[in-house]
Each structure stands twice: as C-alpha cells, then as structure tokens.
Design a protein around this motif. Structure first.
Motif, mmCIF file in Angstrom:
data_model
loop_
_atom_site.group_PDB
_atom_site.id
_atom_site.type_symbol
_atom_site.label_atom_id
_atom_site.label_comp_id
_atom_site.label_asym_id
_atom_site.label_seq_id
_atom_site.Cartn_x
_atom_site.Cartn_y
_atom_site.Cartn_z
ATOM 1 N N GLY A 192 1.922 9.051 6.807
ATOM 2 C CA GLY A 192 3.038 8.278 6.231
ATOM 3 C C GLY A 192 4.291 8.314 7.101
ATOM 4 O O GLY A 192 4.525 9.281 7.833
ATOM 5 N N HIS A 193 5.061 7.252 7.024
ATOM 6 C CA HIS A 193 6.432 7.152 7.559
ATOM 7 C C HIS A 193 6.806 8.199 8.619
ATOM 8 O O HIS A 193 7.673 9.052 8.401
ATOM 9 C CB HIS A 193 7.446 7.184 6.430
ATOM 10 N N LEU A 194 6.194 8.093 9.803
ATOM 11 C CA LEU A 194 6.275 9.140 10.833
ATOM 12 C C LEU A 194 7.674 9.662 11.185
ATOM 13 O O LEU A 194 7.811 10.800 11.609
ATOM 14 C CB LEU A 194 5.607 8.652 12.135
ATOM 15 N N ILE B 100 -2.763 7.893 -3.304
ATOM 16 C CA ILE B 100 -1.953 9.101 -3.504
ATOM 17 C C ILE B 100 -1.193 9.377 -2.205
ATOM 18 O O ILE B 100 -1.672 9.059 -1.118
ATOM 19 C CB ILE B 100 -2.859 10.313 -3.891
ATOM 20 N N GLU B 101 0.020 9.910 -2.354
ATOM 21 C CA GLU B 101 0.781 10.362 -1.185
ATOM 22 C C GLU B 101 0.893 11.875 -1.286
ATOM 23 O O GLU B 101 1.572 12.386 -2.186
ATOM 24 C CB GLU B 101 2.184 9.724 -1.138
ATOM 25 N N ILE B 102 0.184 12.574 -0.390
ATOM 26 C CA ILE B 102 0.222 14.030 -0.469
ATOM 27 C C ILE B 102 1.279 14.579 0.492
ATOM 28 O O ILE B 102 1.367 14.166 1.641
ATOM 29 C CB ILE B 102 -1.174 14.657 -0.219
ATOM 30 N N SER C 69 5.880 -0.616 0.974
ATOM 31 C CA SER C 69 7.326 -0.674 0.746
ATOM 32 C C SER C 69 7.904 0.689 0.373
ATOM 33 O O SER C 69 9.096 0.907 0.494
ATOM 34 C CB SER C 69 7.638 -1.647 -0.393
ATOM 35 N N ASP C 70 7.058 1.611 -0.130
ATOM 36 C CA ASP C 70 7.539 2.886 -0.667
ATOM 37 C C ASP C 70 8.488 2.634 -1.837
ATOM 38 O O ASP C 70 9.415 3.419 -2.072
ATOM 39 C CB ASP C 70 8.242 3.696 0.439
ATOM 40 N N GLY C 71 8.264 1.524 -2.542
ATOM 41 C CA GLY C 71 9.130 1.199 -3.670
ATOM 42 C C GLY C 71 8.977 2.193 -4.815
ATOM 43 O O GLY C 71 7.873 2.609 -5.139
ATOM 44 N N ASP D 136 1.285 7.744 -5.749
ATOM 45 C CA ASP D 136 2.293 8.656 -6.309
ATOM 46 C C ASP D 136 2.303 9.999 -5.598
ATOM 47 O O ASP D 136 1.332 10.408 -4.968
ATOM 48 C CB ASP D 136 2.095 8.759 -7.827
ATOM 49 N N HIS D 137 3.480 10.647 -5.711
ATOM 50 C CA HIS D 137 3.715 11.907 -4.994
ATOM 51 C C HIS D 137 2.900 13.065 -5.556
ATOM 52 O O HIS D 137 2.919 13.312 -6.758
ATOM 53 C CB HIS D 137 5.176 12.339 -5.140
ATOM 54 N N MET D 138 2.239 13.782 -4.653
ATOM 55 C CA MET D 138 1.661 15.081 -5.003
ATOM 56 C C MET D 138 2.113 16.027 -3.908
ATOM 57 O O MET D 138 1.554 16.041 -2.806
ATOM 58 C CB MET D 138 0.138 14.983 -5.063
ATOM 59 N N CYS E 2 -1.039 10.866 3.982
ATOM 60 C CA CYS E 2 -0.584 12.235 4.206
ATOM 61 C C CYS E 2 0.833 12.144 4.771
ATOM 62 O O CYS E 2 1.057 11.425 5.755
ATOM 63 C CB CYS E 2 -1.520 12.914 5.194
ATOM 64 N N SER E 3 1.781 12.805 4.137
ATOM 65 C CA SER E 3 3.176 12.719 4.588
ATOM 66 C C SER E 3 3.772 14.095 4.794
ATOM 67 O O SER E 3 3.383 15.059 4.128
ATOM 68 C CB SER E 3 4.037 11.986 3.547
ATOM 69 N N THR E 4 4.739 14.151 5.691
ATOM 70 C CA THR E 4 5.559 15.344 5.810
ATOM 71 C C THR E 4 6.858 15.089 5.054
ATOM 72 O O THR E 4 7.610 14.178 5.416
ATOM 73 C CB THR E 4 5.874 15.650 7.292
ATOM 74 N N HIS E 5 7.073 15.835 3.996
ATOM 75 C CA HIS E 5 8.338 15.759 3.259
ATOM 76 C C HIS E 5 9.160 17.024 3.440
ATOM 77 O O HIS E 5 10.352 17.040 3.162
ATOM 78 C CB HIS E 5 8.078 15.532 1.763
ATOM 79 N N LEU E 6 8.485 18.079 3.862
ATOM 80 C CA LEU E 6 9.159 19.371 4.012
ATOM 81 C C LEU E 6 8.885 19.962 5.384
ATOM 82 O O LEU E 6 7.766 19.863 5.892
ATOM 83 C CB LEU E 6 8.641 20.358 2.961
ATOM 84 N N TYR F 176 0.795 -1.235 0.000
ATOM 85 C CA TYR F 176 0.000 0.000 0.000
ATOM 86 C C TYR F 176 0.829 1.288 0.000
ATOM 87 O O TYR F 176 0.344 2.341 0.445
ATOM 88 C CB TYR F 176 -1.012 -0.027 1.165
ATOM 89 N N HIS F 177 2.039 1.200 -0.525
ATOM 90 C CA HIS F 177 2.819 2.428 -0.739
ATOM 91 C C HIS F 177 3.767 2.156 -1.904
ATOM 92 O O HIS F 177 4.850 1.601 -1.720
ATOM 93 C CB HIS F 177 3.580 2.815 0.533
ATOM 94 N N VAL F 178 3.326 2.548 -3.078
ATOM 95 C CA VAL F 178 4.072 2.219 -4.302
ATOM 96 C C VAL F 178 4.111 3.440 -5.224
ATOM 97 O O VAL F 178 3.082 4.079 -5.450
ATOM 98 C CB VAL F 178 3.393 1.040 -5.049
HETATM 99 ZN ZN ZN Z 1 6.998 9.874 1.513
#
Ligand code: ZN
Ligand code: HSO
Ligand code: ZN
Ligand code: ZN
Length: 267
Positions: A152-154, A80-82, A227-229, A39-41, A106-110, A6-8
């Motif tokens: 996502g990935h805390l 979707i990964e926002i 997997s975040d593959g 996918d990344h948004m 929902c992820s924190t990337h920044l 569930y993370h591709v």
């Molecule tokens: Zn991420």
C-alpha cells in the motif's frame, strides 16, 4: 472513468464512521462496477494512540455477503488492509489463510511503535530521516511477510510530515526504493497507486510518479488503483486525474483482484 475502487474503508475501520451501505450506494451512483472494501487490521496498535484498528472478520464477511445480495448491480469485494510489523507476521499469516479475502493490501502504518500520523513520530527527525526509516520498515516487513497482493501507499507518510515544503528528492532514496521494488517484483507482488495524495494537497498520488516510473522500468505490471476513501465523498477521489497520469507514465493496464487472483484491464 475508472470502474473499480480497490482501497475503501467503512466503519469496520476505527477511523471511519461510514456504514458499508453508504459507500456502496455512492459507488453505484458514480457508476462503479466494483468496490473492494479494505478495512484496517493493524494488530496490537500502540495503546498511546487510543485507536483499535481491528475488526471481527466473521462479522465483516457476513455483512459483505448480506450487502452483495441487496446490491446485485455492483460487485462488492472482500479486501483487507493489514498494518504490518515484522513481529506480527505469524498472526497475519494465520488470519489471511483462515479467511477467503479477495484482495490483501499490506501497508506500513507504524515505524517501530510510532505512527507518522502523529507529531511524536517526527520529534528528533528530519523529513529525510523519517522517510528513510519508513522505507526501511517496508523492507523489514517484506523480508518476513509474503501473503499479500500489493504493498500500500509506498510513500504516504510524507503527507503527515510537519514541514512546509513536501517536495522530496526521490534520488536520495533510490537505493532503498530499488531494493523495495525489486524485492516486491521477485515475490510476484504488485503495488497500489493511492489517489488520496491529491486529497492531501500533495499534487501527486502515493507513491509519487517517480516511484511509479521506476516500478515500470523494473518490469512492474501489477498496479491497483484505490482512493483510500473513509467517507462517501472521497470514494473514487480524483480517478479522472489518475488515468491520464498513469497513461502518460507509460502504464497501459491496471489490475483488479478477485479471490486473490489478478486480472489486468486496459486503462
Ligand atoms: Zn493505509
Ligand atoms: N489509518 C490512516 C492514517 C492513520 N490514522 C494513522 C491514524 N493513524 C490512513 O488510512
Ligand atoms: Zn484509515
Ligand atoms: Zn487505507
């Protein structure tokens, strides 16, 4: 063996060059029953990083519908990964309410306009202060944005910290982590366990077992596995490790989503 990833990512993400069909064929060869593209948004990604983490949702839905017809032997989900930041909440609300995604991470990337993936984030920061700012930005995001299924990935940013010893003392962040987990639980949201921590040599998934254990203690039930593959070799990465690990922590179920509805399956 887990039967769902569930993370591709695919080449709809600007950091992947893998066409969706290659991921799907790999998933079928591994015996997966489900693959959920996420996918990344990341709207408004800072220009200095020269990455455009955005895709056209119309094209995305069209492609997944086409591939679902071509590969009836596997269930292909539209996720979707926002990449959240508080000022983007309105834009993401509009996007997520417009399209019928199956699953939203929902992820924190920044943190502010800095990406821990790059060195400039870590200038004038220690591992401790960087982690703290990262966790604080998760809190700021979930204060204002709620239309998602799992966070996502805390703790994933420790993988990019420019230090040799990446073992972190989670008790130093206990208050912040409790606040995050309790807020997520009060909103009815889940978290994901992201196996790419193993790929980065951390020796643990993201989040770390200590956070997973705390989540369970606080009554957390919704846990997706991904997997975040970004390429076929990384699909379902170390899934054979994650099942016994989750069981040893006391988890009995994992969660999949379809049409944004959770379903618990035995581990
Ligand atoms: Zn991420
Ligand atoms: N999006 C990657 C990490 C990253 N790449 C941040 C560039 N910036 C994780 O999927
Ligand atoms: Zn990525
Ligand atoms: Zn991802």
């Amino acid at each position: 063996m887990m039967l769902a990833d569930y993370h591709v990512h695919s080449d709809f993400s600007s950091d992947s060059r893998t066409p969706m069909h290659n991921m799907i064929e790999k998933a079928i060869s591994m015996g997966l029953e489900r693959i959920c593209f996420t996918d990344h948004m990341d709207y408004d990604f800072p220009i200095q990083y020269k990455m455009l983490f955005e895709f056209d949702p119309e094209e995305y839905f069209r492609k997944i519908t086409e591939l679902s017809a071509l590969y009836p032997q596997i269930n292909i989900l539209k996720g979707i990964e926002i990449g959240m930041r508080p000022y983007l909440a309105k834009r993401f609300e509009e996007l997520i309410s417009t399209y019928s995604f199956d699953f939203v991470i929902c992820s924190t990337h920044l943190v502010g306009d800095r990406d821990p993936y790059y060195k400039d984030f870590w200038e004038n920061k220690t591992l401790h202060s960087g982690m703290k700012e990262y966790f604080q930005s998760i809190l700021a995001n979930i204060e204002v944005y709620h239309d998602f299924d799992v966070y996502g990935h805390l703790d994933y940013m420790i993988r990019y910290a420019p230090v040799k010893n990446k073992s972190i003392v989670y008790s130093e962040y206990q208050d912040l982590l409790d606040e995050i987990l309790k807020k997520l639980l009060s909103l009815g949201k889940g978290i994901e366990v992201n196996t790419s921590g193993f790929k980065y040599g951390l020796g643990h998934p993201n989040p770390h077992e200590e956070i997973l254990t705390r989540y369970l203690e606080l009554g957390g039930e919704i846990l997706t596995i991904g997997s975040d593959g970004h390429c076929p070799e990384h699909l379902g990465y170390d899934f054979d490790k994650i099942v016994p690990l989750l069981k040893s922590l006391g988890f009995r179920y994992y969660t999949i989503f379809e049409n944004r509805k959770p379903q618990m399956l035995p581990l």
